[in-house]
Design an enzyme around this catalytic site. Structure first.
Site, PDB file in Angstrom:
ATOM      1  CG  ASP A 194      35.135  35.410  33.304  1.00  0.00           C
ATOM      2  OD1 ASP A 194      34.711  34.313  32.897  1.00  0.00           O
ATOM      3  OD2 ASP A 194      36.547  35.806  33.243  1.00  0.00           O
ATOM      4  CG  ASP A 234      34.099  30.069  34.256  1.00  0.00           C
ATOM      5  OD1 ASP A 234      35.219  30.391  34.199  1.00  0.00           O
ATOM      6  OD2 ASP A 234      33.364  29.571  34.945  1.00  0.00           O
ATOM      7  CD  GLU A 247      37.956  27.993  31.436  1.00  0.00           C
ATOM      8  OE1 GLU A 247      38.863  27.756  31.925  1.00  0.00           O
ATOM      9  OE2 GLU A 247      36.646  28.023  31.964  1.00  0.00           O
ATOM     10  CG  HIS A 306      41.957  33.474  36.076  1.00  0.00           C
ATOM     11  ND1 HIS A 306      41.452  33.633  34.547  1.00  0.00           N
ATOM     12  CD2 HIS A 306      41.072  32.951  36.756  1.00  0.00           C
ATOM     13  CE1 HIS A 306      40.665  32.965  34.452  1.00  0.00           C
ATOM     14  NE2 HIS A 306      40.118  32.576  35.813  1.00  0.00           N
TER      15      HIS A 306
HETATM   16  O1  TEU Z   1      38.158  27.299  35.002  1.00  0.00           O
HETATM   17  C1  TEU Z   1      37.865  26.166  34.603  1.00  0.00           C
HETATM   18  C2  TEU Z   1      38.834  25.019  34.692  1.00  0.00           C
HETATM   19  O2  TEU Z   1      38.294  23.914  34.595  1.00  0.00           O
HETATM   20  C3  TEU Z   1      40.139  25.102  35.251  1.00  0.00           C
HETATM   21  O3  TEU Z   1      41.005  25.868  34.480  1.00  0.00           O
HETATM   22  C4  TEU Z   1      40.141  25.256  36.515  1.00  0.00           C
HETATM   23  O4  TEU Z   1      40.884  26.601  36.762  1.00  0.00           O
HETATM   24  C5  TEU Z   1      40.590  24.389  37.236  1.00  0.00           C
HETATM   25  O5  TEU Z   1      41.968  24.594  37.542  1.00  0.00           O
HETATM   26  C6  TEU Z   1      40.538  22.555  36.995  1.00  0.00           C
HETATM   27  O6  TEU Z   1      41.361  21.941  37.532  1.00  0.00           O
HETATM   28  C7  TEU Z   1      37.058  28.511  34.996  1.00  0.00           C
HETATM   29  C8  TEU Z   1      37.806  29.618  35.568  1.00  0.00           C
HETATM   30  O7  TEU Z   1      38.871  30.097  34.786  1.00  0.00           O
HETATM   31  C9  TEU Z   1      38.146  29.605  36.882  1.00  0.00           C
HETATM   32  O8  TEU Z   1      38.965  30.478  37.741  1.00  0.00           O
HETATM   33  C10 TEU Z   1      37.023  29.039  37.784  1.00  0.00           C
HETATM   34  O9  TEU Z   1      37.356  28.713  39.194  1.00  0.00           O
HETATM   35  C11 TEU Z   1      36.386  27.869  37.099  1.00  0.00           C
HETATM   36  O10 TEU Z   1      36.166  28.044  35.992  1.00  0.00           O
HETATM   37  C12 TEU Z   1      34.882  27.830  37.849  1.00  0.00           C
HETATM   38  O11 TEU Z   1      34.183  29.032  37.611  1.00  0.00           O
END
Ligand code: TEU
Length: 539
Positions: free
Chosen positions: A97, A199, A252, A321
């Site tokens: 990540d 991310d 992502e 996750h």
């Molecule tokens: O997630 C980014 C994200 O925007 C969402 O999927 C987030 O989990 C949240 O639900 C928004 O409502 C990524 C990672 O996958 C997540 O685990 C982290 O918390 C986030 O970035 C910050 O790094």
């Protein structure tokens, strides 16, 4: 699409919840190593490892305090190197990540910024408020105020954090930040990882800091989603780093539409290999994810078709996750849990694109069995509860929303066996185990010839052996209330894929010509059986 790894099956590991080797209740790298034979037996080619970097754990590792050190509770750098070489020995590569929108506030850069070093102040986004007013009206992903006082409140200076206040956003206008990230990427690629899951990569460059248009949660998003600045950074990272290695990069990308996803992955622009889009994960919500509606399969089908037909290559996933478990979300579960899990896996692997699965999906793990907010660890859930309280939403209702949607639903410890603590740890698990582990676990599933794992292996190896499944085109043939039918075709050869989303038998929507090559049921029946999945080869 640039990567030679595009036909890999990627298995995501959330290290905290995967396997604990030392009894502290937290999964670790040695635990992962002990399960590599199992992972290899699934036919997985690539592991996506959620963050294992040093972190104070405000957001379970997505708040990084040192990009070049391993979180002590996960192990050491030697353990990580052993994981890499042991994985490679089994034909498995690793992607990490890459979290570069923000660091932890406990990162040395931020600490030095706070101590007054100008060089490091410029690593972050620090703006002036005025007369008690914040720098702008933006929202925050974790239901916080995105501006936190920086230093003496009398100075009215604030730093921006789109996530938790312990995750200050980096200032991508600063070439030093770029150089640091180049260095970090090379560090890990030189160790032998083959790439990164990037991310929230499409939010890293804030084009302006003006007030945003009013939005339910993310006011201001038009100033940072998939900006030109972000495209430029990604192209530069390709030029300066990635093009010197054989890599796999998946971004992502929150809230992307088809056009943005295409732009981010156009081979001639050379940015990312592929992206995780979210639209299909939003098929059962109104507005924000906390307001879930009844799942309507037809809506999921419509969005899947839109992306399959609209983008040359997708990253196909139903779980990670951050998302509730697909079998709970998209099927009735209960007696249909296993057959439903298989249907969803069948569908997932049959889509055109790289297949990503999340730990536990291969045994049909379900949403956690939490009884109250005290059992939830995720910062986002707690923040949302606070916010909802502030809005006057009363508790049984708040808990109802959170229970369904909390990210902890997917973070419960991996269920390895029916032994104490599901074989996950000899200590006290950091997050409540699902009590169904006595029934739903890897050991038991493997013993069952109709287990979900055996279907997983079958559909995975079928995809690998079939050029049509890998390279073929996608065409929707039928989208009904319950039944989804599509065709994959290559050089005049065709496969028809049929999925029944209903817990009852339903008629075939069209006449079937050809032979059944793979199904989650034995034999054939006049009607599609509950959650039946079948691939038919058209001669
Ligand atoms: O997630 C980014 C994200 O925007 C969402 O999927 C987030 O989990 C949240 O639900 C928004 O409502 C990524 C990672 O996958 C997540 O685990 C982290 O918390 C986030 O970035 C910050 O790094």
């Amino acid at each position: 699409m640039l990567t030679k790894y595009k036909n890999s099956t990627v298995y995501q590991i959330y290290p905290r919840s995967f396997c604990d080797s030392d009894g502290d209740g937290v999964g670790d790298i040695k635990g992962i190593i002990s399960k590599l034979d199992y992972i290899a037996s699934l036919g997985v080619d690539v592991i996506w490892l959620s963050p294992v970097y040093k972190s104070p754990n405000d957001d379970n590792g997505y708040d990084i305090a040192d990009y070049k050190a391993i979180q002590p509770e996960f192990g050491t750098m030697e353990d990580f190197e052993l994981l890499l070489s042991e994985a490679k020995a089994r034909g498995i590569n690793i992607i990490m990540d890459l979290v570069i929108n923000h660091t932890s506030d406990e990162h040395e850069w931020f600490e030095r910024a706070k101590a007054g070093e100008q060089k490091y102040r410029d690593y972050y986004i620090i703006k002036k408020g005025k007369d008690g007013k914040l720098p702008n009206n933006w929202g925050n992903f974790f239901a916080e105020c995105p501006w936190e006082p920086f230093g003496d409140p009398a100075n009215e200076e604030y730093y921006l954090h789109l996530f938790s206040k312990k995750q200050p956003d980096l200032n991508w206008y600063n070439p030093d930040v770029y150089r640091e990230v180049v260095d970090i990427m090379k560090f890990w690629l030189d160790k032998g990882v083959i790439g990164f899951r990037c991310d929230v990569i499409n939010v890293i460059f804030k084009e302006s800091f003006a007030n945003g248009k009013k939005h339910l949660a993310l006011t201001g998003k038009e100033h940072y989603l998939s900006t030109d600045g972000c495209h430029n950074i990604l192209a530069a990272l390709r030029r300066d780093v990635l093009s010197h290695y054989e890599t796999l990069t998946v971004g992502e990308t929150v809230m992307v539409d088809l056009k943005e996803a295409a732009d981010l992955t156009l081979p001639e622009r050379g940015e990312l290999d592929m992206v995780f889009a979210f639209e299909h994960m939003e098929c059962d919500q109104i507005g924000v994810k906390w307001f879930k509606t009844k799942f309507k399969p037809k809506k999921l089908m419509r969005i899947l078709t839109k992306w399959q037909e609209g983008l040359p290559w997708n990253s196909c996933y139903f779980e990670n996750h951050d998302q509730p478990r697909s079998v709970t979300r998209f099927t009735k579960g209960g007696e249909y849990r296993a057959i439903g899990a298989k249907m969803l896996l069948g569908l997932l692997f049959s889509l055109r694109g790289t297949t990503y699965v999340y730990q536990g999906q291969e045994i049909g793990m379900t949403n956690g069995a939490f009884e109250s907010l005290d059992e939830i660890m995720d910062i986002e859930s707690h923040n949302v509860d606070e916010m909802a309280k502030g809005l006057g939403i009363i508790n049984p209702f708040r808990w109802k929303l959170i229970k369904k949607t909390s990210r902890d639903n997917a973070r419960t410890p991996m269920q390895w066996s029916a032994e104490e603590n599901a074989g996950f740890t000899s200590g006290k698990p950091w997050l409540k185990l699902h009590p169904n582990y006595t029934e739903v676990n890897v050991e038991r599933d493997l013993r069952d010839k109709d287990g979900v794992i055996s279907f997983f292996k079958e559909i995975n190896s079928f995809k690998k052996s079939s050029e049509i499944m890998k390279e073929g085109s996608f065409k929707e043939l039928h989208r009904g209330k319950w039944v989804y039918v599509f065709e994959r075709a290559l050089d005049g050869e065709k496969l028809t894929v049929i999925c029944n989303f209903k817990d009852k038998a339903v008629s075939y929507p069209m006449e079937q010509k050809g032979s059944r090559v793979l199904s989650n049921y034995e034999g054939e029946a006049k009607k599609l059986r509950p959650y039946e999945f079948v691939i038919i080869k058209n001669n």
